[in-house]
Each structure stands twice: as structure tokens, then as C-alpha cells.
Design a protein around this motif. Structure first.
Motif, short mmCIF file in Angstrom:
data_model
loop_
_atom_site.label_atom_id
_atom_site.label_comp_id
_atom_site.label_asym_id
_atom_site.label_seq_id
_atom_site.Cartn_x
_atom_site.Cartn_y
_atom_site.Cartn_z
N SER A 105 0.82 -1.21 0.00
CA SER A 105 0.00 0.00 0.00
C SER A 105 0.86 1.26 0.00
O SER A 105 0.56 2.21 -0.71
CB SER A 105 -0.98 -0.02 1.18
OG SER A 105 -0.31 0.29 2.38
N TYR A 106 1.95 1.27 0.76
CA TYR A 106 2.76 2.51 0.74
C TYR A 106 3.87 2.43 -0.29
O TYR A 106 4.36 3.45 -0.77
CB TYR A 106 3.30 2.86 2.13
CG TYR A 106 4.53 2.12 2.56
CD1 TYR A 106 4.44 0.99 3.35
CD2 TYR A 106 5.80 2.56 2.18
CE1 TYR A 106 5.57 0.30 3.75
CE2 TYR A 106 6.94 1.88 2.57
CZ TYR A 106 6.81 0.74 3.35
OH TYR A 106 7.94 0.07 3.73
N VAL A 109 2.97 4.18 -3.26
CA VAL A 109 3.05 5.64 -3.17
C VAL A 109 4.44 6.11 -3.62
O VAL A 109 4.57 7.00 -4.48
CB VAL A 109 2.80 6.11 -1.71
CG1 VAL A 109 2.99 7.61 -1.57
CG2 VAL A 109 1.40 5.68 -1.25
N GLN A 150 0.10 6.84 -8.07
CA GLN A 150 -0.03 5.66 -7.22
C GLN A 150 -1.01 4.67 -7.87
O GLN A 150 -0.76 3.47 -7.94
CB GLN A 150 -0.54 6.13 -5.85
CG GLN A 150 -0.78 5.06 -4.82
CD GLN A 150 -1.44 5.66 -3.57
OE1 GLN A 150 -1.57 6.90 -3.45
NE2 GLN A 150 -1.85 4.82 -2.64
N GLY A 355 -3.55 2.43 0.98
CA GLY A 355 -2.37 3.28 0.83
C GLY A 355 -2.67 4.77 0.80
O GLY A 355 -1.76 5.59 0.93
N ALA A 358 -1.21 7.04 3.41
CA ALA A 358 0.24 7.25 3.31
C ALA A 358 0.56 8.41 2.36
O ALA A 358 1.47 9.20 2.61
CB ALA A 358 0.93 5.98 2.84
N LEU A 378 3.50 7.69 6.05
CA LEU A 378 4.16 6.68 5.22
C LEU A 378 5.26 5.97 6.01
O LEU A 378 5.37 4.75 6.00
CB LEU A 378 4.74 7.35 3.97
CG LEU A 378 5.30 6.39 2.91
CD1 LEU A 378 4.91 6.86 1.51
CD2 LEU A 378 6.80 6.28 2.99
N TYR A 381 3.66 3.47 8.47
CA TYR A 381 3.36 2.18 7.82
C TYR A 381 4.65 1.38 7.71
O TYR A 381 4.71 0.19 8.00
CB TYR A 381 2.87 2.39 6.38
CG TYR A 381 1.42 2.74 6.17
CD1 TYR A 381 0.78 3.69 6.95
CD2 TYR A 381 0.69 2.14 5.14
CE1 TYR A 381 -0.55 4.03 6.71
CE2 TYR A 381 -0.63 2.47 4.90
CZ TYR A 381 -1.24 3.42 5.68
OH TYR A 381 -2.54 3.75 5.44
#
Ligand code: TRP
Length: 453
Positions: A105-106, A109, A150, A355, A358, A378, A381
Motif C-alpha cells: 500500500s505505501y 506511493v 499511485q 495506501g 500514506a 508513510l 506504515y
């Protein structure tokens, strides 16, 4: 419907497995995370601890994960259901699948930042005297732009996973990894020939152990796990696409060696440049995005190299991200009977949504910070996934292999198949004693230093 492994797809050849596993290992962890972690934790001392963690904890655990996957031909939850039926051990796999959600999820990013930088770097390199730090800050606080990239990155990841193990994962990993390597070498040559590079080299190569605390130890351990894709079953999953005749010990060494090599090279590309151009090494997650464009701005044809570099960074991220999504996908296929396409697409959407905080942690939610960590969302996480879940996962995998499954059994399984060398007593001792004890100890003092002290 449970997948029994009979129709399981397998890697087309040995190089396919090594490149896919190295593609998983080599990613943002090497080029983005390793340099800023080294910079935040005092340079060479951190780098040495990270190397020790790779050698003594990382390598034995890579072998462990791969053999768990190959022996069971299942996803990380299924492994434990096959090898230890009717016990709670499957929870270790479940933690792994959950960790895969969080990391991807991050990860998407930061990968999105790389994609955006494919064109942002043009602005950065074609305006002499521009403030590189503020270009980056403006980008990440821009809400929509980072979210769109993303999403683009998640769509690409889903597309490859939906295409399958050989046509998706293996194909993409094989073409793109070598190109990244060549570019990295070009960058290093530029960085170490900048006037003033010596100071950065000294910082990177001369250890100062007075700065080492429990936090540093835990950070080095977390970096080793993250960089090797260890502790959540990514290598279990990739190992489950191996056959019994495929060898393990030397392939594991290749993966660890390639990954470590690229991380160390990334340090040589960044630290000399950071010091030569007057930046601070402790700049955090923005380090590579601020410093590298500044280096490109100073080299002939810098714009072209900059564009190529961020393109390839995005690709390196992609070959890692697919291994994260593959864990979650394999779990749904093997345990829940979903189709590959449906599993990849649905999880892609869910992970994208998970995400979003983040990304927004750099704009609308920038004031949030987790007590004790004092970082943005972020990084929060990142801390939980890498400093907590991955080591905990690795700990239990070692204990499972060393005691519950049985080390004799495990050694026998590892040494099946063609091999350049076998594992023996040394691996037994590491997995049964050294690895669990060290992880436990480092986690304990790292958590104490972070939250209590
Ligand atoms: N190793 C990758 C990197 O360095 C990230 C990654 C991919 C990962 N799969 C993983 C990390 C599984 C932990 C677990 O960029």
C-alpha cells in the motif's frame, strides 16, 4: 476448492527463478530506502550492521522461506496447513499476507513518485539554480498528482500479476533488471568524480560505532528484511513455483548477493553526491528524489539520464511490487479458490485504498504522527511493517522450521535437487539458535529504545 498443487505453474528455468526473486529483492529498498536509512542512522556503522544482518540472519532465512514454499507447493498460509495441519501455525502465514497488504500500500506511493519524476526530473535538470528540495515537497503535498501515479502503478502491478508467473513475473524481471544495473554504474562514476565527493565516501565507509543504539540495530535488521523481501512469505510464494529438482542453496546466495550489491552501489551513487552538492544525508524519505536530480543537473545529458533513471526506478519497484501482490493473490487462489484475475484486481483496489493515508500524510494529514515514532504516515506504515511484522514473521518461520517442522526434515528438503553446495550443521545452528535469539533480542531492545526510553 483447495488447490492441491498439481496444476501449479512453475518457473520456466533456474534463471527465471533467480531473476524473479532478485527482481523482488531489488527495488525501492535498495535505491530509495537503504541510502536514507544509512543517512539517518550514522553512515558506515549502519551499513556494516546491515551487512551482518544479511549474512547471518538474511541468508539462512531466504533458504528457509524457499524450502517451505517448495516443499508444500502452496501460498504462505497453505504452507503451514500442509506441513503442520490442525495447528495455529497458519497464523504466521496470515500475518505475512497482512504485511504484504501494508507494504504494497505505501510502496505504491513511493513508486508513484518515481513515475512522476520521469517528467519532473526534466524541470529539475533544465533549470540551473532550482531548489531541488522544494520541487519534491511540492510534488508530494500535491494531493491529486501523487494519488494518480499511485493508481497507475497499482494498475501496472495488477496487470502483470494477472498475466501469470511465467508470462508476467518472469518475463518482466528478466528484461529490466540488467538495464537498471548499467545505469547505476554510470551514476556512480558521475557521483564519485564530483569535486568534494571524498567527504561522502568517508561518511559511507568509515564506521562510527558511538552512534549505534537499539534503534540503529532494529533499523539495520528491518532494512535487511525489507531489502531481501523476507519475513512475510514472498519467497515462500516464489519458492512454491519451484520443482523438487530445482536447487536452493546457491540460488538463495545469488539473490542475497545481487540484492546487497545493488544496495551498496546505490550508496556509492548517493553519498558522494550528497556531500559534494551540500545536502544533508539525514533528509529522510525524500533523499533520493532530492539529491539525484541535483546530480543529473550537473552532468552532460543529465536530463536524458534522469528520465531513464526514474523510469528504471519505477521498473525496479514494479518487479518488487508484483511479488507483494503475488503473495496476496496466491493466498486467495490456493486457499479460497479465486481466479488469478479476480484476486489480483480486487486486492489491487483494496491495497490502493489502504495506501491513500500514506499519500495524504504529506498533505491533508501531515500533522498526524504516531506517539514515539515522530514520523509521517508513510514512515509509520513502514515502521510497523518492517521493524515489527517482518522480524516477527522471520522469527516464527525459523522456530517453525527448526522445531515444529523439524530441522532434519528441513535440511533434507533443502538439499534435494541439483546443487552447487548443501546446507548442513551451520544452517541448522543458525536457524535453531542464532536467528531466533538475535531477532528476539534486537526487537526487544529496538522497541524499548523507540517507545520506552
Ligand atoms: N525487497 C523489495 C525492495 O527492496 C520490497 C519487497 C518486495 C518486499 N517484496 C517484499 C519487502 C516482501 C518485504 C517483503 O524494494
Amino acid at each position: 476448492m483447495i488447490n492441491t498443487g498439481k496444476n501449479r505453474e512453475h518457473w520456466a528455468n533456474r534463471a527465471g527463478f533467480i531473476l524473479a526473486a532478485a527482481g523482488s529483492a531489488i527495488g525501492l529498498g535498495n535505491i530509495w530506502r537503504f541510502p536514507y536509512m544509512t543517512g539517518e542512522h550514522g553512515g558506515a556503522a549502519f551499513m556494516l550492521l546491515y551487512l551482518l544482518a544479511i549474512l547471518l540472519l538474511g541468508y539462512p532465512l531466504i533458504v528457509t522461506e524457499i524450502v517451505l514454499g517448495r516443499a508444500s507447493q502452496r501460498d504462505p498460509v497453505g504452507v503451514f496447513k500442509v506441513l503442520a495441519p490442525n495447528t495455529p501455525w497458519w497464523l504466521v502465514g496470515a500475518l505475512g499476507v497482512f504485511t504484504g497488504f501494508v507494504i504494497l500500500s505505501y510502496y505504491a506511493v513511493v513508486a508513484g513518485w518515481s513515475l512522476a519524476y520521469i517528467y519532473k526530473v526534466v524541470i529539475a535538470t533544465s533549470n540551473p539554480g532550482i531548489d531541488h528540495a522544494s520541487i519534491f515537497k511540492n510534488h508530494i503535498s500535491g494531493v491529486w498528482e501523487p494519488i494518480i501515479w499511485q493508481a497507475v502503478f497499482m494498475i501496472m502491478t495488477v496487470g502483470i500479476i494477472a498475466a501469470g508467473v511465467v508470462k508476467g513475473i518472469q518475463r518482466w524481471s528478466t528484461i529490466l533488471m540488467p538495464i537498471l544495473f548499467v545505469l547505476l554504474v554510470i551514476l556512480i562514476i558521475r557521483a564519485i568524480t564530483l569535486p568534494g565527493a571524498e567527504e561522502g565516501l568517508a561518511y559511507y565507509l568509515k564506521p562510527d560505532f558511538s552512534k549505534v543504539t537499539g534503534r540503529t540495530l532494529l533499523a539495520a535488521l528491518a532494512q535487511a528484511f525489507f531489502s531481501l523481501s523476507l519475513g512475510m512469505g514472498a519467497l515462500i510464494t516464489y519458492g512454491s513455483y519451484l520443482n523438487e529438482k530445482d536447487e536452493i542453496p546457491a540460488s538463495a546466495a545469488w539473490v542475497a548477493g545481487l540484492d546487497t550489491g545493488v544496495a551498496l552501489l546505490a550508496g556509492f551513487a548517493l553519498f558522494p553526491a550528497i556531500f559534494a552538492l551540500g545536502f544533508k544525508p539525514g533528509a529522510g524519505p525524500g533523499l533520493a528524489f532530492i539529491t539525484l536530480p541535483a546530480v543529473f543537473a550537473q552532468m552532460p545529458l543529465g536530463t536524458i539520464f534522469g528520465v531513464l533513471f526514474f523510469f528504471l526506478l519505477g521498473i525496479a519497484a514494479l518487479t518488487s511490487a508484483i511479488s507483494l501482490l503475488e503473495v496476496v493473490t496466491a493466498w486467495l487462489i490456493d486457499e479460497k479458490g479465486w481466479s488469478r484475475r479476480k484476486a489480483a484486481a480486487c486486492m489491487g483496489v483494496v491495497i490502493f485504498i489502504v495506501g491513500l493515508p500514506a499519500t495524504l500524510g504529506y498533505s491533508v494529514w501531515k500533522d498526524f504522527s504516531f506517539p514515539g515514532l515522530n514520523t509521517d504516515l508513510l514512515d509509520t506504515y513502514d515502521w510497523f511493517a518492517n521493524s515489527l511484522f517482518l522480524p516477527v514473521g522471520g522469527f516464527f518461520m525459523a522456530v517453525f522450521t527448526g522445531y515444529a517442522w523439524g530441522i532434519k526434515h528441513a535440511v533434507h528438503e533443502v538439499n534435494k535437487g541439483h546443487k552447487a553446495f548443501a546446507v548442513g550443521t551451520w544452517w541448522t545452528l543458525l536457524i535453531r539458535y542464532f536467528v531466533p535469539v538475535m531477532i528476539f533480542f534486537i526487537l526487544a531492545i529496538g522497541i524499548y529504545d523507540t517507545f520506552v526510553k
